[in-house]
Scaffold this active site. Structure first.
Site, mmCIF file in Angstrom:
data_model
loop_
_atom_site.group_PDB
_atom_site.id
_atom_site.type_symbol
_atom_site.label_atom_id
_atom_site.label_comp_id
_atom_site.label_asym_id
_atom_site.label_seq_id
_atom_site.Cartn_x
_atom_site.Cartn_y
_atom_site.Cartn_z
ATOM 1 N N GLY A 108 90.481 55.270 16.681
ATOM 2 C CA GLY A 108 89.889 54.350 16.429
ATOM 3 C C GLY A 108 89.332 54.181 14.887
ATOM 4 N N VAL A 109 90.165 53.305 14.051
ATOM 5 C CA VAL A 109 90.018 53.632 12.616
ATOM 6 C C VAL A 109 89.334 52.148 12.215
ATOM 7 C CG1 VAL A 109 91.096 55.368 11.598
ATOM 8 C CG2 VAL A 109 92.332 53.361 12.604
ATOM 9 N N LYS B 283 65.724 49.486 21.710
ATOM 10 C CA LYS B 283 66.917 48.816 21.549
ATOM 11 C C LYS B 283 66.657 47.365 22.015
ATOM 12 C CE LYS B 283 71.229 49.768 20.287
ATOM 13 N NZ LYS B 283 71.635 50.776 19.148
#
Ligand code: NAD
Length: 358
Positions: free
Chosen positions: A180-181, A80
């Site tokens: 959370g959408v 990462k």
């Protein structure tokens, strides 16, 4: 600041720091493990309070990628990168091109992709100075955005969770709450709606809630109320550390299956969930659809049918985890970690045997 003795170091193979005075780039790349292949993981840009916070984040995230890719059956290791800075104010083409040069110095041991604070467009700029970048596929329906694949993987894994928890093959009438959408949560809500589930949603942005209510007939609930709902399954699709002492005590659900990374506030919360009889779908297993998609993009011959078939295998992995957890009495999170470690550790043994024979 300690490095090798850092509590999140966990046998990282390599951690590289880079500064480019001209563009203002300050970045870290962490390569956790490359036993299964080159490390692949997103490039996050965030206004970290200090260098220590950035280091902690990149170490934790790269380790997570090793486990995620191993569980997804990909020939990839875990890595990462983080850029220290505010993506809304400090992101410039020069800075992104300097990031590409930094990635080049690792000679292909780390391949980057989009993450929080970076986009597909940013990856194209990074790609001007390095070939070690993924998530750029041209002409596909999503233009390289892995979110639809992540949502599909969560949907498939959620179905496997419901099957194990309630023995049911369909989701008709199943009550699911979604926290959370956004990119993933909304797409998941859509798939659930099409499968006949009843959806309850919350978000911190009203327009996101309105979209789910107007387009999908979802029921809107308050951002705190989501933990007290009398529903069957909770799908966290917003942020990490959402399963903690406070929220678990309030949850009335029978299962948890969602996209958010690092859902458990602490490892011990997996046991708290188990004792409460809540079946937990380990986050990095169920949300691997995105990395699977990015892997095939990186391979260069992207075939949507092949990607879909690979993502659907998440259901088999979930079943294996649930079964082993039931047999051994361990938590699902612990079983997932052990299977992942067997996979990337096993390859290590194979590699050593090969080189000894050579
Ligand atoms: P996103 O930013 O598009 O969506 C997140 C949504 O959560 C936003 O709409 C935001 O307003 C909402 N939110 C934030 N805090 C909230 C709160 N306290 N209560 C309710 N809503 C809140 O992000 P995304 O790409 O949809 O990713 C969602 C989660 O899944 C993240 O944890 C991400 O790390 C993880 N994930 C995403 C992918 C991917 O392919 N996008 C892959 C693996 C994991």
């Amino acid at each position: 600041m300690s490095i090798f003795s850092h509590h999140a170091y966990d046998k990282h193979e390599q951690v590289a720091f880079y500064q480019d005075a001209k563009s203002g780039l300050k970045a870290i790349i962490a390569v956790h493990n490359t036993n299964l292949g080159p490390s692949l993981g997103g490039c996050r840009m965030w206004p970290y309070a200090d260098d220590g916070e950035a280091l902690e984040d990149v170490l934790r995230l790269s380790r997570g990628m090793t486990y995620k890719s191993a569980m997804a059956g990909l020939k990839l290791g875990g890595g990462k990168s983080v850029i220290i800075g505010d993506p809304r104010k400090e992101k410039t083409p020069e800075l992104l091109r300097a990031m590409g040069e930094f990635i080049n110095t690792l000679g292909g041991r780390y391949i980057t992709a989009e993450d929080s604070g970076t986009s597909v467009a940013d990856m194209k700029v990074i790609g001007e100075t390095t070939e070690f970048v993924s998530g750029l596929i041209e002409g596909s329906e999503t233009g390289g955005d892995p979110s639809p694949s992540t949502a599909y993987g969560v949907f498939v894994g959620l179905k496997a969770t419901a099957k194990h928890r309630w023995g049911r093959d369909d989701l008709k009438g199943l009550k699911v709450s979604i926290q959370g959408v956004g990119n993933v949560g909304f797409r998941l809500a859509k798939l659930l709606k099409e499968a006949g589930a009843e959806i309850f949603v919350t978000d911190i942005f009203q327009d996101n809630i309105d979209r789910a209510v107007n387009e999908l007939g979802a029921t809107a609930v308050g951002s705190d109320e989501i933990f007290d709902l009398d529903v069957d399954l909770f799908a966290p699709c917003a942020m990490g550390a959402i399963l903690n002492d406070d929220t678990i005590a309030r949850l009335k659900v029978g299962a948890i299956a969602g996209a958010a990374n690092n859902q458990l506030a602490e490892e011990r919360h997996a046991q708290v969930l188990r004792e409460k009889g809540i079946l937990y779908a380990p986050d990095y297993v169920i949300n691997a659809g995105g990395i699977i998609d990015v892997y095939y993009q990186q391979q260069g011959n992207y075939d949507p049918a092949q990607v879909q078939e690979h993502i659907e295998r998440i259901a088999d992995t979930m079943q294996e985890i649930f079964q082993r957890a039931e047999e051994t009495g361990e938590t699902t999170a612990h079983v997932a970690d052990r299977i992942a470690e067997e996979r990337f550790g096993h390859e290590d043994a194979v590699k050593k045997t090969d080189s000894a024979a050579a």
